[in-house]
Design an enzyme around this catalytic site. Sequence first.
Site, PDB file in Angstrom:
ATOM      1  N   ARG A  91       0.816  -1.213   0.000  1.00 28.18           N
ATOM      2  CA  ARG A  91       0.000   0.000   0.000  1.00 28.18           C
ATOM      3  C   ARG A  91       0.854   1.269   0.000  1.00 28.18           C
ATOM      4  O   ARG A  91       0.491   2.279  -0.617  1.00 28.18           O
ATOM      5  CB  ARG A  91      -0.919  -0.016   1.225  1.00 28.18           C
ATOM      6  CG  ARG A  91      -1.924   1.116   1.230  1.00 28.18           C
ATOM      7  CD  ARG A  91      -2.938   0.919   2.328  1.00 28.18           C
ATOM      8  NE  ARG A  91      -3.986   1.927   2.264  1.00 28.18           N
ATOM      9  CZ  ARG A  91      -4.381   2.634   3.321  1.00 28.18           C
ATOM     10  NH1 ARG A  91      -3.818   2.446   4.500  1.00 28.18           N
ATOM     11  NH2 ARG A  91      -5.337   3.533   3.199  1.00 28.18           N
ATOM     12  N   HIS A  95       0.340   4.568  -2.383  1.00 26.87           N
ATOM     13  CA  HIS A  95       0.097   5.925  -1.874  1.00 26.87           C
ATOM     14  C   HIS A  95       1.226   6.881  -2.233  1.00 26.87           C
ATOM     15  O   HIS A  95       1.012   8.076  -2.391  1.00 26.87           O
ATOM     16  CB  HIS A  95      -0.148   5.889  -0.362  1.00 26.87           C
ATOM     17  CG  HIS A  95      -1.543   5.480  -0.016  1.00 26.87           C
ATOM     18  ND1 HIS A  95      -2.276   6.062   0.983  1.00 26.87           N
ATOM     19  CD2 HIS A  95      -2.354   4.549  -0.573  1.00 26.87           C
ATOM     20  CE1 HIS A  95      -3.486   5.501   1.041  1.00 26.87           C
ATOM     21  NE2 HIS A  95      -3.546   4.572   0.117  1.00 26.87           N
ATOM     22  N   VAL A  99       0.548  10.424  -5.386  1.00 27.65           N
ATOM     23  CA  VAL A  99       0.706  11.839  -5.023  1.00 27.65           C
ATOM     24  C   VAL A  99       2.029  12.342  -5.589  1.00 27.65           C
ATOM     25  O   VAL A  99       3.092  11.987  -5.091  1.00 27.65           O
ATOM     26  CB  VAL A  99       0.662  12.026  -3.488  1.00 27.65           C
ATOM     27  CG1 VAL A  99       0.821  13.490  -3.120  1.00 27.65           C
ATOM     28  CG2 VAL A  99      -0.632  11.471  -2.917  1.00 27.65           C
ATOM     29  N   GLY A 101       3.670  11.436  -8.190  1.00 21.57           N
ATOM     30  CA  GLY A 101       4.546  10.438  -8.789  1.00 21.57           C
ATOM     31  C   GLY A 101       5.320   9.616  -7.772  1.00 21.57           C
ATOM     32  O   GLY A 101       5.352   9.924  -6.582  1.00 21.57           O
ATOM     33  N   SER A 105       7.830  10.592  -1.642  1.00 15.52           N
ATOM     34  CA  SER A 105       7.420  11.765  -0.854  1.00 15.52           C
ATOM     35  C   SER A 105       6.621  11.338   0.380  1.00 15.52           C
ATOM     36  O   SER A 105       6.683  12.003   1.421  1.00 15.52           O
ATOM     37  CB  SER A 105       6.618  12.743  -1.707  1.00 15.52           C
ATOM     38  OG  SER A 105       5.502  12.096  -2.272  1.00 15.52           O
ATOM     39  N   ASN A 123      -4.109   8.680   4.751  1.00 11.13           N
ATOM     40  CA  ASN A 123      -2.914   8.060   5.350  1.00 11.13           C
ATOM     41  C   ASN A 123      -2.929   8.053   6.882  1.00 11.13           C
ATOM     42  O   ASN A 123      -2.324   7.178   7.510  1.00 11.13           O
ATOM     43  CB  ASN A 123      -1.654   8.831   4.909  1.00 11.13           C
ATOM     44  CG  ASN A 123      -1.454   8.828   3.398  1.00 11.13           C
ATOM     45  OD1 ASN A 123      -1.975   7.963   2.704  1.00 11.13           O
ATOM     46  ND2 ASN A 123      -0.711   9.803   2.890  1.00 11.13           N
ATOM     47  N   HIS A 224      -6.472  -5.699  -2.399  1.00 14.42           N
ATOM     48  CA  HIS A 224      -7.281  -5.864  -1.183  1.00 14.42           C
ATOM     49  C   HIS A 224      -7.588  -7.335  -0.908  1.00 14.42           C
ATOM     50  O   HIS A 224      -8.459  -7.653  -0.107  1.00 14.42           O
ATOM     51  CB  HIS A 224      -8.565  -5.039  -1.279  1.00 14.42           C
ATOM     52  CG  HIS A 224      -8.323  -3.562  -1.191  1.00 14.42           C
ATOM     53  ND1 HIS A 224      -9.300  -2.607  -1.341  1.00 14.42           N
ATOM     54  CD2 HIS A 224      -7.177  -2.851  -0.963  1.00 14.42           C
ATOM     55  CE1 HIS A 224      -8.793  -1.394  -1.211  1.00 14.42           C
ATOM     56  NE2 HIS A 224      -7.497  -1.514  -0.998  1.00 14.42           N
ATOM     57  N   ASP A 271     -10.077  -9.157   2.786  1.00 12.75           N
ATOM     58  CA  ASP A 271     -10.566 -10.405   2.195  1.00 12.75           C
ATOM     59  C   ASP A 271     -10.975 -11.302   3.356  1.00 12.75           C
ATOM     60  O   ASP A 271     -10.134 -11.752   4.129  1.00 12.75           O
ATOM     61  CB  ASP A 271      -9.451 -11.051   1.358  1.00 12.75           C
ATOM     62  CG  ASP A 271      -9.789 -12.479   0.937  1.00 12.75           C
ATOM     63  OD1 ASP A 271     -10.909 -12.961   1.223  1.00 12.75           O
ATOM     64  OD2 ASP A 271      -8.912 -13.113   0.318  1.00 12.75           O
ATOM     65  N   THR A 274      -9.066 -15.260   3.049  1.00  5.15           N
ATOM     66  CA  THR A 274      -7.617 -15.528   3.091  1.00  5.15           C
ATOM     67  C   THR A 274      -6.808 -14.230   3.063  1.00  5.15           C
ATOM     68  O   THR A 274      -6.111 -13.942   2.083  1.00  5.15           O
ATOM     69  CB  THR A 274      -7.195 -16.415   1.893  1.00  5.15           C
ATOM     70  OG1 THR A 274      -7.640 -15.766   0.679  1.00  5.15           O
ATOM     71  CG2 THR A 274      -7.796 -17.800   1.960  1.00  5.15           C
ATOM     72  N   ASP A 279      -4.259 -14.070  -3.412  1.00  5.13           N
ATOM     73  CA  ASP A 279      -4.990 -14.907  -4.363  1.00  5.13           C
ATOM     74  C   ASP A 279      -6.096 -14.069  -5.012  1.00  5.13           C
ATOM     75  O   ASP A 279      -6.047 -12.840  -4.939  1.00  5.13           O
ATOM     76  CB  ASP A 279      -5.553 -16.130  -3.622  1.00  5.13           C
ATOM     77  CG  ASP A 279      -6.370 -15.722  -2.392  1.00  5.13           C
ATOM     78  OD1 ASP A 279      -6.911 -14.584  -2.380  1.00  5.13           O
ATOM     79  OD2 ASP A 279      -6.468 -16.520  -1.448  1.00  5.13           O
TER      80      ASP A 279
HETATM   81  C1  HEM Z   1      -9.234   1.663  -5.824  1.00 12.44           C
HETATM   82  C2  HEM Z   1      -9.119   2.579  -4.889  1.00 12.44           C
HETATM   83  C3  HEM Z   1      -8.675   2.253  -3.496  1.00 12.44           C
HETATM   84  C4  HEM Z   1      -9.275   2.670  -2.353  1.00 12.44           C
HETATM   85  C5  HEM Z   1     -10.493   3.559  -2.248  1.00 12.44           C
HETATM   86  C6  HEM Z   1      -8.536   2.097  -1.260  1.00 12.44           C
HETATM   87  C7  HEM Z   1      -8.844   2.308   0.080  1.00 12.44           C
HETATM   88  C8  HEM Z   1      -8.280   1.600   1.110  1.00 12.44           C
HETATM   89  C9  HEM Z   1      -8.691   1.704   2.481  1.00 12.44           C
HETATM   90  C10 HEM Z   1      -9.779   2.632   2.996  1.00 12.44           C
HETATM   91  C11 HEM Z   1      -7.958   0.833   3.204  1.00 12.44           C
HETATM   92  C12 HEM Z   1      -8.042   0.593   4.698  1.00 12.44           C
HETATM   93  C13 HEM Z   1      -7.269   1.673   5.425  1.00 12.44           C
HETATM   94  C14 HEM Z   1      -7.561   1.689   6.910  1.00 12.44           C
HETATM   95  O1  HEM Z   1      -8.709   1.543   7.293  1.00 12.44           O
HETATM   96  O2  HEM Z   1      -6.596   1.902   7.687  1.00 12.44           O
HETATM   97  C15 HEM Z   1      -7.057   0.180   2.288  1.00 12.44           C
HETATM   98  C16 HEM Z   1      -6.131  -0.772   2.644  1.00 12.44           C
HETATM   99  C17 HEM Z   1      -5.251  -1.349   1.758  1.00 12.44           C
HETATM  100  N1  HEM Z   1      -5.071  -0.983   0.429  1.00 12.44           N
HETATM  101 FE1  HEM Z   1      -6.306   0.126  -0.661  1.00 12.44          FE
HETATM  102  N2  HEM Z   1      -7.516   1.351  -1.753  1.00 12.44           N
HETATM  103  C18 HEM Z   1      -7.550   1.412  -3.115  1.00 12.44           C
HETATM  104  C19 HEM Z   1      -6.645   0.842  -3.987  1.00 12.44           C
HETATM  105  C20 HEM Z   1      -5.523   0.146  -3.598  1.00 12.44           C
HETATM  106  C21 HEM Z   1      -4.423  -0.199  -4.466  1.00 12.44           C
HETATM  107  C22 HEM Z   1      -4.306   0.197  -5.922  1.00 12.44           C
HETATM  108  C23 HEM Z   1      -3.532  -0.894  -3.707  1.00 12.44           C
HETATM  109  C24 HEM Z   1      -2.204  -1.470  -4.099  1.00 12.44           C
HETATM  110  C25 HEM Z   1      -1.866  -1.793  -5.317  1.00 12.44           C
HETATM  111  C26 HEM Z   1      -4.096  -0.991  -2.378  1.00 12.44           C
HETATM  112  C27 HEM Z   1      -3.540  -1.685  -1.342  1.00 12.44           C
HETATM  113  C28 HEM Z   1      -4.081  -1.767  -0.071  1.00 12.44           C
HETATM  114  C29 HEM Z   1      -3.621  -2.694   0.927  1.00 12.44           C
HETATM  115  C30 HEM Z   1      -2.592  -3.779   0.717  1.00 12.44           C
HETATM  116  C31 HEM Z   1      -4.342  -2.420   2.097  1.00 12.44           C
HETATM  117  C32 HEM Z   1      -4.181  -3.075   3.472  1.00 12.44           C
HETATM  118  C33 HEM Z   1      -3.063  -2.344   4.209  1.00 12.44           C
HETATM  119  C34 HEM Z   1      -2.730  -2.888   5.582  1.00 12.44           C
HETATM  120  O3  HEM Z   1      -3.282  -3.889   6.023  1.00 12.44           O
HETATM  121  O4  HEM Z   1      -1.875  -2.255   6.226  1.00 12.44           O
HETATM  122  N3  HEM Z   1      -5.276  -0.319  -2.342  1.00 12.44           N
HETATM  123  N4  HEM Z   1      -7.269   0.684   1.016  1.00 12.44           N
END
Ligand code: HEM
Length: 351
Positions: A91, A95, A99, A101, A105, A123, A224, A271, A274, A279
């Site tokens: 993630r 992020h 922002v 590129g 940052s 963030n 996700h 998920d 799992t 997956d």
């Molecule tokens: C499509 C738009 C996306 C939205 C709106 C979004 C939003 C979020 C939100 C709200 C969370 C939970 C944050 C929290 O409650 O602390 C999250 C977690 C996460 N996001 Fe996204 N996300 C998006 C796309 C992506 C992309 C493109 C990636 C990576 C390629 C990604 C990877 C992750 C991962 C791996 C987590 C879990 C992080 C952790 O457990 O520390 N997300 N995302």
Amino acid sequence: MTLEISLSRSNIPLVTVAFIFSHELFALSPLRTFTIINFLLVFPVVFTGSSDANLSTKFYCKTCPKVLPIVKSVVESAVSKDSRMGASLLRLHFHECFVNGCDASVLLDDTSSFTGEKTAFPNNNSLKGFEVVDKIKSKLEKVCPGVVSCADILAIAARDSTVFLGGLSWDVKLGRRDSKTTSFAAANSSGFLPVATYNLSSLIQTFKAQGLSTKDLVALSGAHTIGQARCISFRSRIYNDAIIDSSFAKTRQQNCPNTSGSGDNILAPLDRRTPKHFDNKYYKNLLKKKGLLHSDQVLFSGGSTDSLVKLYSKKRKAFSSDFAAAMIKMGDISPLTGSSGEIRKNCRKPN
Ligand code: HEM
Ligand SMILES: *[C@@H]1O[C@H](CO)[C@@H](O)[C@H](O)[C@H]1NC(C)=O
Ligand SMILES: *[C@@H]1O[C@H](CO)[C@@H](O)[C@H](O)[C@H]1NC(C)=O
Ligand SMILES: *[C@@H]1O[C@H](CO)[C@@H](O)[C@H](O)[C@H]1NC(C)=O
Ligand SMILES: *[C@@H]1O[C@H](CO)[C@@H](O)[C@H](O)[C@H]1NC(C)=O
Ligand SMILES: *[C@@H]1O[C@H](CO)[C@@H](O)[C@H](O)[C@H]1NC(C)=O
């Protein structure tokens, strides 16, 4: 701000952007002109990026041949201790790139001259993995000081995390440099980082502004399949959304009260089946209306992305290879190359 954002994020070569701006300046009101100039001052970096990112998989072959094994060993030891760290590192790269590129940052701590991105709304109290990046950086500084950028560390760590948790590998392009500054304003503004309340058209627009397609959006959202979200991120989904499996909603409601401010930080897996495996079960959840975030479920809610979600839910290989391709594209967003930016000694602060 819409005009500025769409221009800055679309990877239009510098010359074109300059032309549009000089043309616009004559036609616009003084206030508008001020906004644009102000924007150029605040976000100078994005205008030097071009769609030809100039990155190469062999960038450190001569200058730091051990970079890949070093990053991999630190990532693997961190993720074996805490599998969620793999999700957090993946993630961070996302992020970072959305922002201004892929310029690391997001890693900068606040200073007296700027407020960084860490406390921006998407963030704040949510991003993790900074200590792991520090550990990688200090190992690299011992072996090849001043050579490997923090931005490249993030790109490699995202790949290694994905692979360690069971995803398909890809060759990471390298040669990014680090920004000397950061922008709280950009990270906190709508239009750069998407948030969980977005509908499908806003998600598509946010990705398009980065030069990423709707297919990239659907494939990258498959990230996700690992990691956790806080109650504050999915409360309105489990209490107020129409498209949600009712027993899934009830289960999640048990650990996420409807009162705002209460239990905000209680975690649930993105998920439900799992969360430690990379997956394609994320897409299977969506077919059952069991996506955790509103922004997950809108990808399968009768709109234009339904067919891709169905495909990825059935064909894990199609998902894996589209995810890898989209990660390479995401890693190409407006990097600093050549003599722009710097190679930070400490990922948390400019040299
Ligand atoms: C499509 C738009 C996306 C939205 C709106 C979004 C939003 C979020 C939100 C709200 C969370 C939970 C944050 C929290 O409650 O602390 C999250 C977690 C996460 N996001 Fe996204 N996300 C998006 C796309 C992506 C992309 C493109 C990636 C990576 C390629 C990604 C990877 C992750 C991962 C791996 C987590 C879990 C992080 C952790 O457990 O520390 N997300 N995302
Ligand atoms: C970040 O979270 C802290 C609480 O941990 C809060 O005081 C602060 O206002 C938040 N910042 C933003 C920009 O939302
Ligand atoms: C940051 O964004 C959040 C959510 O959009 C908003 O509520 C908050 O006021 C913004 N903070 C600043 C300092 O701009
Ligand atoms: C999606 O959200 C945006 C921003 O809130 C809004 O302007 C737009 O009308 C919404 N689109 C749909 C199809 O609901
Ligand atoms: C949860 O809270 C929202 C907003 O306060 C309210 O509209 C909704 O009816 C509540 N839902 C339940 C099931 O309590
Ligand atoms: C990209 O590489 C080409 C050829 O090596 C070089 O001419 C050009 O200046 C580079 N562009 C950037 C932005 O570094």
